[in-house]
Design a protein around this motif. Sequence first.
Motif, PDB file in Angstrom:
ATOM      1  N   PHE A   1       0.862  -1.185   0.000  1.00  0.00           N
ATOM      2  CA  PHE A   1       0.000   0.000   0.000  1.00  0.00           C
ATOM      3  C   PHE A   1       0.901   1.238   0.000  1.00  0.00           C
ATOM      4  O   PHE A   1       2.100   1.146   0.241  1.00  0.00           O
ATOM      5  CB  PHE A   1      -0.901   0.021   1.242  1.00  0.00           C
ATOM      6  N   GLN A   2       0.302   2.392  -0.247  1.00  0.00           N
ATOM      7  CA  GLN A   2       1.058   3.637  -0.273  1.00  0.00           C
ATOM      8  C   GLN A   2       0.841   4.502   0.967  1.00  0.00           C
ATOM      9  O   GLN A   2       1.694   5.321   1.299  1.00  0.00           O
ATOM     10  CB  GLN A   2       0.699   4.452  -1.529  1.00  0.00           C
ATOM     11  N   LYS A   3      -0.297   4.311   1.671  1.00  0.00           N
ATOM     12  CA  LYS A   3      -0.595   5.148   2.831  1.00  0.00           C
ATOM     13  C   LYS A   3      -1.315   4.340   3.908  1.00  0.00           C
ATOM     14  O   LYS A   3      -2.094   3.432   3.608  1.00  0.00           O
ATOM     15  CB  LYS A   3      -1.476   6.346   2.443  1.00  0.00           C
ATOM     16  N   GLY A   4      -1.073   4.725   5.171  1.00  0.00           N
ATOM     17  CA  GLY A   4      -1.697   4.060   6.292  1.00  0.00           C
ATOM     18  C   GLY A   4      -3.220   4.114   6.301  1.00  0.00           C
ATOM     19  O   GLY A   4      -3.870   3.091   6.574  1.00  0.00           O
ATOM     20  N   PRO A   5      -3.837   5.283   6.048  1.00  0.00           N
ATOM     21  CA  PRO A   5      -5.299   5.325   6.059  1.00  0.00           C
ATOM     22  C   PRO A   5      -5.934   4.335   5.082  1.00  0.00           C
ATOM     23  O   PRO A   5      -6.973   3.727   5.391  1.00  0.00           O
ATOM     24  CB  PRO A   5      -5.600   6.777   5.656  1.00  0.00           C
ATOM     25  N   ALA A   6      -5.310   4.139   3.919  1.00  0.00           N
ATOM     26  CA  ALA A   6      -5.836   3.159   2.965  1.00  0.00           C
ATOM     27  C   ALA A   6      -5.717   1.740   3.518  1.00  0.00           C
ATOM     28  O   ALA A   6      -6.581   0.887   3.275  1.00  0.00           O
ATOM     29  CB  ALA A   6      -5.088   3.268   1.640  1.00  0.00           C
ATOM     30  N   GLU A   7      -4.664   1.475   4.269  1.00  0.00           N
ATOM     31  CA  GLU A   7      -4.509   0.169   4.904  1.00  0.00           C
ATOM     32  C   GLU A   7      -5.632  -0.086   5.902  1.00  0.00           C
ATOM     33  O   GLU A   7      -6.173  -1.193   5.977  1.00  0.00           O
ATOM     34  CB  GLU A   7      -3.155   0.086   5.615  1.00  0.00           C
ATOM     35  N   ILE A   8      -5.980   0.941   6.672  1.00  0.00           N
ATOM     36  CA  ILE A   8      -7.041   0.778   7.670  1.00  0.00           C
ATOM     37  C   ILE A   8      -8.379   0.513   6.991  1.00  0.00           C
ATOM     38  O   ILE A   8      -9.174  -0.320   7.453  1.00  0.00           O
ATOM     39  CB  ILE A   8      -7.101   2.014   8.590  1.00  0.00           C
ATOM     40  N   THR A   9      -8.640   1.175   5.882  1.00  0.00           N
ATOM     41  CA  THR A   9      -9.857   0.894   5.119  1.00  0.00           C
ATOM     42  C   THR A   9      -9.892  -0.559   4.668  1.00  0.00           C
ATOM     43  O   THR A   9     -10.934  -1.228   4.745  1.00  0.00           O
ATOM     44  CB  THR A   9      -9.941   1.824   3.899  1.00  0.00           C
ATOM     45  N   ALA A  10      -8.739  -1.067   4.212  1.00  0.00           N
ATOM     46  CA  ALA A  10      -8.662  -2.462   3.768  1.00  0.00           C
ATOM     47  C   ALA A  10      -8.837  -3.434   4.927  1.00  0.00           C
ATOM     48  O   ALA A  10      -9.423  -4.509   4.758  1.00  0.00           O
ATOM     49  CB  ALA A  10      -7.331  -2.704   3.061  1.00  0.00           C
ATOM     50  N   LEU A  11      -8.335  -3.078   6.109  1.00  0.00           N
ATOM     51  CA  LEU A  11      -8.559  -3.904   7.301  1.00  0.00           C
ATOM     52  C   LEU A  11     -10.051  -4.013   7.598  1.00  0.00           C
ATOM     53  O   LEU A  11     -10.572  -5.098   7.871  1.00  0.00           O
ATOM     54  CB  LEU A  11      -7.850  -3.296   8.516  1.00  0.00           C
ATOM     55  N   GLN A  12     -10.724  -2.888   7.546  1.00  0.00           N
ATOM     56  CA  GLN A  12     -12.134  -2.853   7.917  1.00  0.00           C
ATOM     57  C   GLN A  12     -13.011  -3.613   6.928  1.00  0.00           C
ATOM     58  O   GLN A  12     -14.042  -4.166   7.301  1.00  0.00           O
ATOM     59  CB  GLN A  12     -12.592  -1.400   8.042  1.00  0.00           C
TER      60      GLN A  12
ATOM     61  N   ASP B   1      -5.519  -8.675   6.816  1.00  0.00           N
ATOM     62  CA  ASP B   1      -5.689  -9.041   8.220  1.00  0.00           C
ATOM     63  C   ASP B   1      -4.913  -8.134   9.160  1.00  0.00           C
ATOM     64  O   ASP B   1      -5.367  -7.822  10.264  1.00  0.00           O
ATOM     65  CB  ASP B   1      -5.216 -10.486   8.434  1.00  0.00           C
ATOM     66  N   ILE B   2      -3.707  -7.727   8.741  1.00  0.00           N
ATOM     67  CA  ILE B   2      -2.781  -6.959   9.573  1.00  0.00           C
ATOM     68  C   ILE B   2      -2.139  -5.897   8.691  1.00  0.00           C
ATOM     69  O   ILE B   2      -1.969  -6.092   7.481  1.00  0.00           O
ATOM     70  CB  ILE B   2      -1.711  -7.883  10.192  1.00  0.00           C
ATOM     71  N   ALA B   3      -1.766  -4.765   9.289  1.00  0.00           N
ATOM     72  CA  ALA B   3      -1.089  -3.714   8.533  1.00  0.00           C
ATOM     73  C   ALA B   3      -0.011  -3.069   9.380  1.00  0.00           C
ATOM     74  O   ALA B   3      -0.135  -2.986  10.607  1.00  0.00           O
ATOM     75  CB  ALA B   3      -2.085  -2.649   8.069  1.00  0.00           C
ATOM     76  N   GLN B   4       1.048  -2.611   8.729  1.00  0.00           N
ATOM     77  CA  GLN B   4       2.066  -1.796   9.387  1.00  0.00           C
ATOM     78  C   GLN B   4       1.804  -0.351   8.997  1.00  0.00           C
ATOM     79  O   GLN B   4       1.694  -0.022   7.808  1.00  0.00           O
ATOM     80  CB  GLN B   4       3.472  -2.225   8.936  1.00  0.00           C
TER      81      GLN B   4
ATOM     82  N   SER C   1      -3.782   8.222  14.439  1.00  0.00           N
ATOM     83  CA  SER C   1      -4.924   9.011  14.907  1.00  0.00           C
ATOM     84  C   SER C   1      -6.227   8.259  14.679  1.00  0.00           C
ATOM     85  O   SER C   1      -7.184   8.388  15.462  1.00  0.00           O
ATOM     86  CB  SER C   1      -4.972  10.372  14.215  1.00  0.00           C
ATOM     87  N   LEU C   2      -6.291   7.463  13.611  1.00  0.00           N
ATOM     88  CA  LEU C   2      -7.490   6.674  13.330  1.00  0.00           C
ATOM     89  C   LEU C   2      -7.647   5.545  14.342  1.00  0.00           C
ATOM     90  O   LEU C   2      -8.768   5.174  14.692  1.00  0.00           O
ATOM     91  CB  LEU C   2      -7.419   6.124  11.909  1.00  0.00           C
ATOM     92  N   CYS C   3      -6.526   5.012  14.824  1.00  0.00           N
ATOM     93  CA  CYS C   3      -6.591   3.988  15.877  1.00  0.00           C
ATOM     94  C   CYS C   3      -7.128   4.601  17.167  1.00  0.00           C
ATOM     95  O   CYS C   3      -7.943   3.987  17.870  1.00  0.00           O
ATOM     96  CB  CYS C   3      -5.211   3.385  16.117  1.00  0.00           C
ATOM     97  N   ILE C   4      -6.669   5.791  17.490  1.00  0.00           N
ATOM     98  CA  ILE C   4      -7.138   6.482  18.692  1.00  0.00           C
ATOM     99  C   ILE C   4      -8.644   6.719  18.614  1.00  0.00           C
ATOM    100  O   ILE C   4      -9.357   6.660  19.620  1.00  0.00           O
ATOM    101  CB  ILE C   4      -6.377   7.814  18.876  1.00  0.00           C
ATOM    102  N   GLN C   5      -9.136   6.946  17.399  1.00  0.00           N
ATOM    103  CA  GLN C   5     -10.562   7.184  17.194  1.00  0.00           C
ATOM    104  C   GLN C   5     -11.362   5.889  17.109  1.00  0.00           C
ATOM    105  O   GLN C   5     -12.565   5.911  16.850  1.00  0.00           O
ATOM    106  CB  GLN C   5     -10.761   8.003  15.918  1.00  0.00           C
TER     107      GLN C   5
END
Length: 356
Positions: free
Chosen positions: A90-101, A106-109, A116-120
């Motif tokens: 992936f190129q960015k963390g927020p896109a990884e979180i979308t893919a997790l959801q 299954d897992i992302a670095q 900040s999205l994890c905190i939310q």
Amino acid sequence: MSNLDFTMSRRSLLAGLAGLGLAATGLAGCGGGNEDKPAGSTPAKAESSYDPVTLKVAYMPNLGSAGSLFAAIDQGYFEEVGITVEPQQFQKGPAEITALQSGDIDIAQIGHGAHSLCIQGEAKIFAFDQLSKADAVVANKAKGIEKAADLKGKTVGVAAGTSSEIILQYVLEDAGLTKDDVTLTEMDVSGMTTALISGQIDAAATWSPATVTLEQELGDDYLVLGTNVDYSDKVAFPGSYICAVDYAEKNSEILARFGAAIIKAHIYRAEHTEDLAKMLAKELELPEDTLVASVGEGDWEGAVEADKDVETVKGYYEAQQKVFLDGGAIDAEVPVEDYVLVDVMTDAQKVYADIK
């Protein structure tokens, strides 16, 4: 082989893991049979009696994000705990979180910004990876920029929600500027690199190894206006492994196994950083000299030390949260334990004690 000082006896280890549902048979044959091999070599196949599982794991194409993951794959550490990894770029963390959801991975670095999205409440952190030194605000001096104050009225490439955006905020603040004083252009890191070299933008909030490429291409016109290191007295910039909230609720034992392999990979990464960079260049089809030049983008030795002490790791996330609060990325303070799986980190240390 390791310099981590875990001396728990096998009896106490089994007792401690019983609450996790890790049967004694799951530990048999998992310890210490795999010596470190040069990166890119094929280690002897590890024996494991853990229940096998295949995980789709997201990473970004740089040493800070992909290093520990590919070290653990290359050295056979995941095999020791019954895990097969299918890496997903992936190129960015927020896109990884979308893919997790969505369940696509299954897992992302992730790097600092996406925390900040994890905190939310959008994902759970279950393993600390490293403190980043990769982010930088850089400029093209040919655009009339000699200092941060010269960014006023200039066009700056930025990827929203990333750690480099945080560095940009600090750089502007120190120069007496705000984001309203510059023209921000949303771009991914490859787009920023091309645009800054071609003169389409004047500066960029980016990260390694793009910074290496930019320095090579811009030469004497390459100017660094601020990095993570410049603001280390204000904030910690952790990288972490994360998963979806519902995945964490059902798979704490798998996450502990994954975390144990990453702890082992941290040691390898710290001791063989350049070899790992060369191997990673081949895996990611990136220029070897670029990856080797980026070996300083993380605090590798610090990660090894942090793995010994969960309280130290919690402190990193507390410092990180303060940055998000100060910058307005989150509205209110959240207990670290609400989004950081401290119990899984502790259990990972126990599994590591068996496989080291």
